[in-house]
Scaffold this motif. Structure first.
Motif, PDB file in Angstrom:
ATOM      1  N   ALA A 146     -42.943 -79.235  45.667  1.00  0.00           N
ATOM      2  CA  ALA A 146     -42.410 -78.336  44.629  1.00  0.00           C
ATOM      3  C   ALA A 146     -41.388 -77.367  45.221  1.00  0.00           C
ATOM      4  CB  ALA A 146     -43.548 -77.575  43.954  1.00  0.00           C
ATOM      5  N   LEU A 147     -41.655 -76.850  46.406  1.00  0.00           N
ATOM      6  CA  LEU A 147     -40.685 -75.952  47.053  1.00  0.00           C
ATOM      7  C   LEU A 147     -39.386 -76.683  47.368  1.00  0.00           C
ATOM      8  CD1 LEU A 147     -42.932 -73.882  49.477  1.00  0.00           C
ATOM      9  CD2 LEU A 147     -41.614 -73.020  47.536  1.00  0.00           C
ATOM     10  N   PHE A 148     -39.481 -77.907  47.864  1.00  0.00           N
ATOM     11  CA  PHE A 148     -38.279 -78.678  48.177  1.00  0.00           C
ATOM     12  C   PHE A 148     -37.484 -78.979  46.908  1.00  0.00           C
ATOM     13  CE2 PHE A 148     -36.089 -82.757  48.776  1.00  0.00           C
ATOM     14  CZ  PHE A 148     -35.220 -82.379  49.783  1.00  0.00           C
ATOM     15  N   GLU A 149     -38.153 -79.453  45.867  1.00  0.00           N
ATOM     16  CA  GLU A 149     -37.471 -79.742  44.593  1.00  0.00           C
ATOM     17  C   GLU A 149     -36.840 -78.480  44.007  1.00  0.00           C
ATOM     18  OE1 GLU A 149     -36.847 -82.563  42.845  1.00  0.00           O
ATOM     19  OE2 GLU A 149     -37.608 -83.678  44.557  1.00  0.00           O
ATOM     20  N   GLY A 150     -37.537 -77.348  44.118  1.00  0.00           N
ATOM     21  CA  GLY A 150     -36.970 -76.090  43.644  1.00  0.00           C
ATOM     22  C   GLY A 150     -35.730 -75.698  44.419  1.00  0.00           C
ATOM     23  N   TRP A 151     -35.745 -75.905  45.722  1.00  0.00           N
ATOM     24  CA  TRP A 151     -34.571 -75.607  46.547  1.00  0.00           C
ATOM     25  C   TRP A 151     -33.396 -76.491  46.151  1.00  0.00           C
ATOM     26  CZ3 TRP A 151     -32.251 -78.885  50.223  1.00  0.00           C
ATOM     27  CH2 TRP A 151     -31.215 -78.291  50.931  1.00  0.00           C
ATOM     28  N   VAL A 152     -33.661 -77.791  45.958  1.00  0.00           N
ATOM     29  CA  VAL A 152     -32.605 -78.723  45.544  1.00  0.00           C
ATOM     30  C   VAL A 152     -32.043 -78.310  44.183  1.00  0.00           C
ATOM     31  CG1 VAL A 152     -32.144 -81.104  44.827  1.00  0.00           C
ATOM     32  CG2 VAL A 152     -33.419 -80.654  46.924  1.00  0.00           C
ATOM     33  N   ALA A 153     -32.922 -77.953  43.258  1.00  0.00           N
ATOM     34  CA  ALA A 153     -32.474 -77.548  41.917  1.00  0.00           C
ATOM     35  C   ALA A 153     -31.630 -76.279  41.986  1.00  0.00           C
ATOM     36  CB  ALA A 153     -33.670 -77.337  40.997  1.00  0.00           C
ATOM     37  N   LEU A 154     -32.033 -75.320  42.792  1.00  0.00           N
ATOM     38  CA  LEU A 154     -31.244 -74.088  42.925  1.00  0.00           C
ATOM     39  C   LEU A 154     -29.900 -74.340  43.598  1.00  0.00           C
ATOM     40  CD1 LEU A 154     -33.833 -71.340  43.904  1.00  0.00           C
ATOM     41  CD2 LEU A 154     -32.461 -71.476  41.832  1.00  0.00           C
ATOM     42  N   THR A 155     -29.886 -75.252  44.548  1.00  0.00           N
ATOM     43  CA  THR A 155     -28.650 -75.528  45.273  1.00  0.00           C
ATOM     44  C   THR A 155     -27.629 -76.258  44.408  1.00  0.00           C
ATOM     45  OG1 THR A 155     -29.886 -75.660  47.335  1.00  0.00           O
ATOM     46  CG2 THR A 155     -27.696 -76.626  47.319  1.00  0.00           C
ATOM     47  N   PHE A 156     -28.064 -77.238  43.650  1.00  0.00           N
ATOM     48  CA  PHE A 156     -27.122 -78.099  42.942  1.00  0.00           C
ATOM     49  C   PHE A 156     -27.049 -77.863  41.437  1.00  0.00           C
ATOM     50  CE2 PHE A 156     -28.300 -80.548  46.758  1.00  0.00           C
ATOM     51  CZ  PHE A 156     -27.050 -80.580  47.355  1.00  0.00           C
ATOM     52  N   ALA A 157     -27.950 -77.099  40.875  1.00  0.00           N
ATOM     53  CA  ALA A 157     -27.947 -76.935  39.423  1.00  0.00           C
ATOM     54  C   ALA A 157     -27.941 -75.476  38.979  1.00  0.00           C
ATOM     55  CB  ALA A 157     -29.156 -77.652  38.827  1.00  0.00           C
ATOM     56  N   SER A 158     -27.611 -74.580  39.876  1.00  0.00           N
ATOM     57  CA  SER A 158     -27.628 -73.175  39.487  1.00  0.00           C
ATOM     58  C   SER A 158     -26.383 -72.852  38.647  1.00  0.00           C
ATOM     59  CB  SER A 158     -27.687 -72.273  40.725  1.00  0.00           C
ATOM     60  OG  SER A 158     -26.546 -72.465  41.520  1.00  0.00           O
ATOM     61  N   THR A 159     -26.565 -71.978  37.692  1.00  0.00           N
ATOM     62  CA  THR A 159     -25.470 -71.564  36.814  1.00  0.00           C
ATOM     63  C   THR A 159     -25.239 -70.079  36.971  1.00  0.00           C
ATOM     64  OG1 THR A 159     -26.961 -71.183  34.964  1.00  0.00           O
ATOM     65  CG2 THR A 159     -25.960 -73.360  35.108  1.00  0.00           C
ATOM     66  N   LYS A 160     -24.001 -69.671  36.729  1.00  0.00           N
ATOM     67  CA  LYS A 160     -23.709 -68.239  36.745  1.00  0.00           C
ATOM     68  C   LYS A 160     -23.206 -67.827  35.369  1.00  0.00           C
ATOM     69  CE  LYS A 160     -18.967 -68.232  38.374  1.00  0.00           C
ATOM     70  NZ  LYS A 160     -18.014 -67.706  39.294  1.00  0.00           N
ATOM     71  N   GLU A 161     -23.560 -66.642  35.004  1.00  0.00           N
ATOM     72  CA  GLU A 161     -23.181 -66.085  33.712  1.00  0.00           C
ATOM     73  C   GLU A 161     -21.693 -65.736  33.726  1.00  0.00           C
ATOM     74  OE1 GLU A 161     -24.612 -65.225  30.021  1.00  0.00           O
ATOM     75  OE2 GLU A 161     -25.999 -65.511  31.666  1.00  0.00           O
ATOM     76  N   VAL A 162     -20.954 -66.223  32.723  1.00  0.00           N
ATOM     77  CA  VAL A 162     -19.532 -65.921  32.628  1.00  0.00           C
ATOM     78  C   VAL A 162     -19.287 -64.835  31.582  1.00  0.00           C
ATOM     79  CG1 VAL A 162     -17.258 -66.888  32.107  1.00  0.00           C
ATOM     80  CG2 VAL A 162     -18.907 -68.235  33.376  1.00  0.00           C
ATOM     81  N   GLY A 163     -20.094 -64.822  30.530  1.00  0.00           N
ATOM     82  CA  GLY A 163     -19.945 -63.776  29.525  1.00  0.00           C
ATOM     83  C   GLY A 163     -20.447 -64.216  28.160  1.00  0.00           C
ATOM     84  N   PHE A 164     -20.184 -63.355  27.190  1.00  0.00           N
ATOM     85  CA  PHE A 164     -20.582 -63.609  25.810  1.00  0.00           C
ATOM     86  C   PHE A 164     -19.383 -63.417  24.897  1.00  0.00           C
ATOM     87  CE2 PHE A 164     -24.678 -62.624  27.687  1.00  0.00           C
ATOM     88  CZ  PHE A 164     -25.531 -63.487  27.033  1.00  0.00           C
ATOM     89  N   VAL A 165     -19.360 -64.153  23.799  1.00  0.00           N
ATOM     90  CA  VAL A 165     -18.361 -63.965  22.747  1.00  0.00           C
ATOM     91  C   VAL A 165     -19.134 -63.546  21.506  1.00  0.00           C
ATOM     92  CG1 VAL A 165     -16.603 -65.064  21.315  1.00  0.00           C
ATOM     93  CG2 VAL A 165     -16.828 -65.707  23.724  1.00  0.00           C
ATOM     94  N   ASP A 166     -18.939 -62.303  21.103  1.00  0.00           N
ATOM     95  CA  ASP A 166     -19.672 -61.790  19.949  1.00  0.00           C
ATOM     96  C   ASP A 166     -19.195 -62.441  18.667  1.00  0.00           C
ATOM     97  OD1 ASP A 166     -21.256 -60.078  21.435  1.00  0.00           O
ATOM     98  OD2 ASP A 166     -19.785 -58.456  21.366  1.00  0.00           O
ATOM     99  N   GLY A 167     -20.134 -62.681  17.780  1.00  0.00           N
ATOM    100  CA  GLY A 167     -19.844 -63.265  16.478  1.00  0.00           C
ATOM    101  C   GLY A 167     -20.432 -62.385  15.393  1.00  0.00           C
ATOM    102  N   PRO A 168     -20.543 -62.915  14.202  1.00  0.00           N
ATOM    103  CA  PRO A 168     -21.169 -62.134  13.142  1.00  0.00           C
ATOM    104  C   PRO A 168     -22.631 -61.870  13.502  1.00  0.00           C
ATOM    105  CG  PRO A 168     -20.755 -64.391  12.412  1.00  0.00           C
ATOM    106  CD  PRO A 168     -20.140 -64.247  13.755  1.00  0.00           C
TER     107      PRO A 168
END
Length: 188
Positions: A77-99
């Motif tokens: 589980a630790l190894f799979e978590g490390w792989v997931a964080l390394t290759f599938a991590s996302t960063k927040e770019v922002g929000f576009v407000d709507g109604p």
């Protein structure tokens, strides 16, 4: 088996079940999606609780087997978590407000090992603890014209997404729930 071991066993089964649930089922509740969506950490916790529960067993050989299996499971589980964080991590770019109460969330991640990036769009309906979020679109910039350019609200329940080559995608939202009726994707 002592009552302490039974409680640890029950806690281990609950943590393992929760890990499986968040790994295999994508929830639209923001509370679950952002704060409890850690299946690998929950898997490690389940393995550690199982190893602790094994300490109360009578038979030494069974204790050793369970502890060895728990250590192997926690390591995986630790190894799979490390792989997931390394290759599938996302960063927040922002929000576009709507109604009110809607807004569009923009996130960016790497596309595999290359220099390409993927832009993820989702629509969020704010509602406190019951806030919901649904996938809206995904755009991979491996082809330069397919890169995400902009998103704008075209009405109270419709969104227009534009890519670099000028192509647009219109997405209608369900007026009652805010859930997108379709999604847009290029090379995802």
């Amino acid at each position: 088996m002592s009552s302490r071991s039974l409680v640890l066993l029950a806690a281990s089964l609950c943590a393992g079940g929760l890990a499986a649930l968040v790994y295999f089922h994508d929830s639209s509740l923001v509370l679950l999606r952002e704060h409890l969506n850690h299946p690998f950490a929950l898997g490690v916790l389940a393995c550690l609780l199982m190893a602790s529960a094994a300490a109360g067993l009578r038979w030494m050989w069974l204790r050793v087997v369970i502890v060895v299996l728990a250590v192997l499971g926690a390591s995986a589980a630790l190894f799979e978590g490390w792989v997931a964080l390394t290759f599938a991590s996302t960063k927040e770019v922002g929000f576009v407000d709507g109604p009110a109460p809607y807004r569009i969330r923009l996130q960016q991640s790497l596309a595999g090992l290359g220099p390409d990036t993927v832009m993820w769009l989702s629509v969020r309906r704010d509602g406190g603890l019951l806030s919901r979020e649904w996938d809206l679109g995904c755009f991979n910039d491996d082809v330069p014209g397919d890169a995400f350019d902009s998103v704008k609200w075209t009405g109270p329940s419709s969104v227009e997404i534009r890519v670099a080559d000028g192509q647009t995608f219109s997405v209608a939202l369900d007026p009652a729930s805010g859930r997108p009726q379709t999604t847009a994707a290029l090379n995802c």
